[in-house]
Design a protein around this motif. Structure first.
Motif, PDB file in Angstrom:
ATOM      1  N   ARG A 203      -5.850  -8.797   7.684  1.00  0.00           N
ATOM      2  CA  ARG A 203      -5.673  -8.494   9.108  1.00  0.00           C
ATOM      3  C   ARG A 203      -4.443  -7.613   9.315  1.00  0.00           C
ATOM      4  NH1 ARG A 203      -5.725 -13.249  10.779  1.00  0.00           N
ATOM      5  NH2 ARG A 203      -7.893 -13.340  11.492  1.00  0.00           N
ATOM      6  N   ALA A 204      -3.355  -7.922   8.597  1.00  0.00           N
ATOM      7  CA  ALA A 204      -2.123  -7.130   8.710  1.00  0.00           C
ATOM      8  C   ALA A 204      -2.333  -5.704   8.220  1.00  0.00           C
ATOM      9  CB  ALA A 204      -1.001  -7.811   7.923  1.00  0.00           C
ATOM     10  N   ILE A 205      -3.101  -5.559   7.132  1.00  0.00           N
ATOM     11  CA  ILE A 205      -3.408  -4.215   6.613  1.00  0.00           C
ATOM     12  C   ILE A 205      -4.202  -3.436   7.651  1.00  0.00           C
ATOM     13  CG2 ILE A 205      -4.662  -2.918   4.848  1.00  0.00           C
ATOM     14  CD1 ILE A 205      -4.146  -5.338   2.943  1.00  0.00           C
ATOM     15  N   ASN A 206      -5.249  -4.065   8.184  1.00  0.00           N
ATOM     16  CA  ASN A 206      -6.104  -3.401   9.165  1.00  0.00           C
ATOM     17  C   ASN A 206      -5.315  -3.026  10.424  1.00  0.00           C
ATOM     18  OD1 ASN A 206      -8.699  -2.507  10.203  1.00  0.00           O
ATOM     19  ND2 ASN A 206      -8.642  -4.306  11.535  1.00  0.00           N
ATOM     20  N   ARG A 212      -2.106   3.487  12.876  1.00  0.00           N
ATOM     21  CA  ARG A 212      -1.683   4.694  12.153  1.00  0.00           C
ATOM     22  C   ARG A 212      -0.200   4.604  11.779  1.00  0.00           C
ATOM     23  NH1 ARG A 212      -5.351   8.436  11.384  1.00  0.00           N
ATOM     24  NH2 ARG A 212      -7.215   8.565  12.702  1.00  0.00           N
ATOM     25  N   ASP A 213       0.126   3.479  11.152  1.00  0.00           N
ATOM     26  CA  ASP A 213       1.491   3.212  10.691  1.00  0.00           C
ATOM     27  C   ASP A 213       1.503   3.307   9.163  1.00  0.00           C
ATOM     28  OD1 ASP A 213       3.963   2.225   9.979  1.00  0.00           O
ATOM     29  OD2 ASP A 213       3.693   0.263  10.915  1.00  0.00           O
ATOM     30  N   PRO A 214       1.798   4.481   8.583  1.00  0.00           N
ATOM     31  CA  PRO A 214       1.732   4.652   7.125  1.00  0.00           C
ATOM     32  C   PRO A 214       2.623   3.681   6.357  1.00  0.00           C
ATOM     33  CG  PRO A 214       1.882   6.779   8.212  1.00  0.00           C
ATOM     34  CD  PRO A 214       2.142   5.746   9.264  1.00  0.00           C
ATOM     35  N   ALA A 215       3.879   3.546   6.773  1.00  0.00           N
ATOM     36  CA  ALA A 215       4.804   2.655   6.057  1.00  0.00           C
ATOM     37  C   ALA A 215       4.345   1.204   6.179  1.00  0.00           C
ATOM     38  CB  ALA A 215       6.216   2.822   6.611  1.00  0.00           C
ATOM     39  N   GLY A 216       3.904   0.817   7.375  1.00  0.00           N
ATOM     40  CA  GLY A 216       3.439  -0.549   7.574  1.00  0.00           C
ATOM     41  C   GLY A 216       2.195  -0.857   6.767  1.00  0.00           C
ATOM     42  N   GLU A 222       0.938  -3.823  -0.363  1.00  0.00           N
ATOM     43  CA  GLU A 222       1.780  -4.272  -1.473  1.00  0.00           C
ATOM     44  C   GLU A 222       2.061  -5.766  -1.383  1.00  0.00           C
ATOM     45  OE1 GLU A 222       5.115  -1.647  -1.131  1.00  0.00           O
ATOM     46  OE2 GLU A 222       4.151  -0.030  -2.284  1.00  0.00           O
ATOM     47  N   ALA A 223       2.292  -6.275  -0.160  1.00  0.00           N
ATOM     48  CA  ALA A 223       2.536  -7.708   0.017  1.00  0.00           C
ATOM     49  C   ALA A 223       1.289  -8.514  -0.343  1.00  0.00           C
ATOM     50  CB  ALA A 223       2.947  -7.984   1.461  1.00  0.00           C
ATOM     51  N   HIS A 224       0.125  -8.009   0.030  1.00  0.00           N
ATOM     52  CA  HIS A 224      -1.138  -8.688  -0.270  1.00  0.00           C
ATOM     53  C   HIS A 224      -1.360  -8.792  -1.774  1.00  0.00           C
ATOM     54  CE1 HIS A 224      -5.363  -9.530  -0.685  1.00  0.00           C
ATOM     55  NE2 HIS A 224      -5.638  -8.306  -1.092  1.00  0.00           N
ATOM     56  N   LEU A 225      -1.181  -7.687  -2.493  1.00  0.00           N
ATOM     57  CA  LEU A 225      -1.445  -7.701  -3.932  1.00  0.00           C
ATOM     58  C   LEU A 225      -0.377  -8.476  -4.694  1.00  0.00           C
ATOM     59  CD1 LEU A 225      -2.896  -4.123  -4.244  1.00  0.00           C
ATOM     60  CD2 LEU A 225      -4.101  -6.266  -4.648  1.00  0.00           C
ATOM     61  N   SER A 226       0.827  -8.538  -4.167  1.00  0.00           N
ATOM     62  CA  SER A 226       1.855  -9.392  -4.770  1.00  0.00           C
ATOM     63  C   SER A 226       1.467 -10.865  -4.622  1.00  0.00           C
ATOM     64  CB  SER A 226       3.214  -9.138  -4.112  1.00  0.00           C
ATOM     65  OG  SER A 226       3.691  -7.847  -4.433  1.00  0.00           O
ATOM     66  N   PHE A 227       0.888 -11.204  -3.471  1.00  0.00           N
ATOM     67  CA  PHE A 227       0.410 -12.570  -3.254  1.00  0.00           C
ATOM     68  C   PHE A 227      -0.708 -12.906  -4.240  1.00  0.00           C
ATOM     69  CE2 PHE A 227      -2.735 -15.436  -1.425  1.00  0.00           C
ATOM     70  CZ  PHE A 227      -1.951 -16.543  -1.087  1.00  0.00           C
ATOM     71  N   VAL A 228      -1.656 -11.978  -4.410  1.00  0.00           N
ATOM     72  CA  VAL A 228      -2.756 -12.192  -5.355  1.00  0.00           C
ATOM     73  C   VAL A 228      -2.211 -12.413  -6.763  1.00  0.00           C
ATOM     74  CG1 VAL A 228      -4.765 -11.116  -6.465  1.00  0.00           C
ATOM     75  CG2 VAL A 228      -4.433 -10.902  -3.983  1.00  0.00           C
ATOM     76  N   GLU A 229      -1.240 -11.604  -7.149  1.00  0.00           N
ATOM     77  CA  GLU A 229      -0.632 -11.738  -8.478  1.00  0.00           C
ATOM     78  C   GLU A 229       0.001 -13.115  -8.645  1.00  0.00           C
ATOM     79  OE1 GLU A 229       2.091  -8.900 -11.272  1.00  0.00           O
ATOM     80  OE2 GLU A 229       2.808  -9.239  -9.228  1.00  0.00           O
ATOM     81  N   SER A 230       0.740 -13.556  -7.646  1.00  0.00           N
ATOM     82  CA  SER A 230       1.392 -14.861  -7.708  1.00  0.00           C
ATOM     83  C   SER A 230       0.368 -15.991  -7.748  1.00  0.00           C
ATOM     84  CB  SER A 230       2.319 -15.032  -6.500  1.00  0.00           C
ATOM     85  OG  SER A 230       2.916 -16.305  -6.496  1.00  0.00           O
TER      86      SER A 230
END
Length: 255
Positions: A203-206, A212-216, A222-230
């Motif tokens: 939801r946060a990514i979408n 249209r927030d490139p940095a966000g 990156e936060a999502h995939l870090s969570f998946v890794e953990s």
């Protein structure tokens, strides 16, 4: 002088370039069946002989494949992305899982940033439509559907970044993921807390993309995939601990 006579392009060449472009842009996907010869000739406003000439050229170059009695299909060009021996190595070494996630974090973070800047309004509508399906699937608690939509969501971001090389590279990576080479996606959706967290992250990514927030968008990916890794690391530790717990239990039962 460097000039040459202008020659009219053969109709078959126009057909070839159009189909090549659709494959290159990822609109025609591996394994997808083309319309019938009659329908295709009408849609492209070319004669059947010109169409057959174009299709024969594309088949000869390995972009299309004909199946007797079934029709003409986009060839599985992704199958050659990784040698079978390398795929086996991926599947049998844990380090490949975490290197894969690290690679995805870098590539998809960049793709999300590009999608927020360069994606068309229609691109963003596609991403949002898939996310709405993810929310509906979440209510039904079907791990298989959730995992499938998760892959579609991420691929739609790659497509919206409009980088052809990244699109085909990442699509081949996702095919391996769908086949369970890196890890079993459905396991990630069994725990309610994990499922809720994953949906919130998507939801946060979408939300960042729609704004249209490139940095966000990059930060959210990156936060999502870090969570998946953990979460995967914790799962692997739990699986190893359970093996020893079972041995301890069996030993205790025999005493």
């Amino acid at each position: 002088m460097p000039f040459e006579p202008v020659q009219q392009e053969k109709l078959s060449h126009g057909v070839i370039r159009q189909i090549e472009s659709l494959i290159l842009r990822g609109i025609l996907r591996p394994g997808e069946r083309l319309p019938s010869e009659r329908e295709l000739s009408e849609k492209m406003s070319v004669s059947r002989p010109s169409l057959r000439e174009a299709l024969a050229d594309l088949q000869e170059r390995g972009l299309l494949a004909s199946r007797a009695g079934s029709g003409v299909f986009v060839a599985d060009v992704l199958g050659s992305a990784f040698a079978p021996a390398l795929v086996t190595l991926f599947a049998t070494h844990d380090q490949a899982v975490f290197d894969y996630l690290s690679f995805r974090r870098d590539m998809e973070g960049l793709a999300a940033e590009r999608a927020a800047r360069l994606g068309s309004d229609t691109d963003l509508k596609v991403i949002d439509a898939i996310f709405q399906k993810m929310e509906a699937a979440h209510q039904k608690r079907n791990p298989s559907d959730e995992a499938h939509l998760d892959a579609d969501f991420h691929l739609s971001i790659i497509e919206a970044s409009h980088n052809i090389i990244m699109l085909h590279m990442m699509r081949s990576m996702y095919e391996l993921l769908r086949e369970g080479v890196f890890y079993n996606r459905t396991i990630m959706f069994r725990q309610r807390m994990t499922r809720d967290n994953l949906l919130d992250q998507h939801r946060a990514i979408n939300k960042a993309l729609q704004a249209r927030d490139p940095a966000g968008a990059r930060t959210a990916v990156e936060a999502h995939l870090s969570f998946v890794e953990s979460a995967l690391s914790d799962q692997q530790k739990a699986d190893r601990n359970e093996v020893f717990a079972q041995k301890r239990y069996e030993h205790e039962a025999r005493r």
